[in-house]
Design an enzyme around this catalytic site. Structure first.
Site, short mmCIF file in Angstrom:
data_model
loop_
_atom_site.label_atom_id
_atom_site.label_comp_id
_atom_site.label_asym_id
_atom_site.label_seq_id
_atom_site.Cartn_x
_atom_site.Cartn_y
_atom_site.Cartn_z
N SER A 146 0.86 -1.18 0.00
CA SER A 146 0.00 0.00 0.00
C SER A 146 0.90 1.23 0.00
O SER A 146 2.05 1.17 0.45
CB SER A 146 -0.89 0.01 1.24
OG SER A 146 -1.49 1.28 1.45
N TYR A 159 -0.98 -0.50 10.48
CA TYR A 159 -1.18 -0.83 9.07
C TYR A 159 -0.03 -0.28 8.23
O TYR A 159 0.53 -0.98 7.38
CB TYR A 159 -2.51 -0.26 8.59
CG TYR A 159 -2.85 -0.60 7.15
CD1 TYR A 159 -3.36 -1.85 6.83
CD2 TYR A 159 -2.66 0.32 6.13
CE1 TYR A 159 -3.67 -2.17 5.52
CE2 TYR A 159 -2.96 0.01 4.82
CZ TYR A 159 -3.47 -1.24 4.51
OH TYR A 159 -3.77 -1.55 3.21
#
Length: 250
Positions: A146, A159
């Site tokens: 990501s 995350y």
């Protein structure tokens, strides 16, 4: 690498991006192991659709990626069903929206779960499937990270750190598995229609889209096509490609 007849194991294969990746690989003639955590009916539906739409072999497999024994069993089951594994796509991930300044809300339990699924899970699969690919003389591994792994952004600190770790793990495993196995990474920006995006606060979604040069979310099919390109390549390894409508430059 010619993809027709190859066997691809795709974690999170029943998710919004995972399904696109499965279909993109199946269009090239690859047989697909659709790996899911909980949604059995959905995953089996994806497998049936792949088989009927692309005339390939496809089957759904359950696996808890936080369980080392389950990961080993998964690899054994896929090899027993298809005969080999040529492609591994680590797409499965977990996130929870916790603003960075809210450190009390980022409990160690949440930290452990996010890191275990997003980083340790892929490592378990890399260790379980990578040596077999190397022994058979070739293979491709694609990790789905990501843009949160490239800067202090995303749904939570855990995350972001997990996705940063996955990018560096890509580089390290490219070294470990060379020259037979090529390991690369796709780092999407905001993607609409995924479970990860569904876990974000509305203002995060709006801010991400508005902050992109193209003023829109990244395209899931663009990401899936990049996975295919990384499986085809003969000379790219250890690389991360960002697809985010122009938010992050690295």
């Amino acid at each position: 690498m010619e993809l027709r007849g190859k066997v691809a194991l795709v974690t999170g294969g029943n998710g919004g991006l995972g399904q696109r990746i499965c279909h993109a690989l199946a269009r090239e003639g690859a047989h697909i192991a659709v790996v899911y955590a909980k949604s059995r009916d959905q995953a089996e539906g994806v497998a049936r659709e792949l088989a009927s739409s692309h005339q390939v072999n496809a089957a759904a497999f359950a696996c808890d990626l936080t369980d080392g024994a389950a990961v080993q069993k998964l690899v054994s089951e896929v090899v027993a069903r298809f005969g080999r594994i040529d492609i591994l796509v680590n797409d499965a991930a977990y996130n929870k929206a916790i603003p960075f300044p809210e450190l009390d809300a980022m409990t160690m339990e949440e930290w452990d779960k996010i890191l275990d699924v997003n980083l340790t899970g892929p490592m378990r699969l890399l260790k379980a499937a990578g040596p077999g690919m190397k022994a058979q003389g070739g293979g491709r591994i694609v990790n789905i990270s990501s843009v949160a792994g490239l800067g202090p952004t995303g749904s939570s600190i855990a995350y972001a750190v997990s996705k940063a770790g996955l990018i560096h793990l890509t580089k390290c495993m490219a070294v470990a598995l060379a020259p037979e196995v090529l390991v690369n990474c796709v780092a999407p920006g905001l993607l609409e229609g995924t479970r990860a995006t569904a876990n974000l606060r509305p203002e995060q979604v709006e801010r991400s889209a508005a902050g992109a040069l193209l003023k829109k979310a990244a395209d899931k099919d663009d990401c899936a096509d990049m996975v295919v390109a990384m499986c085809r390549t003969e000379t790219m390894t250890g690389q991360t490609v960002v697809i985010d409508s122009g938010r992050m430059f690295h």
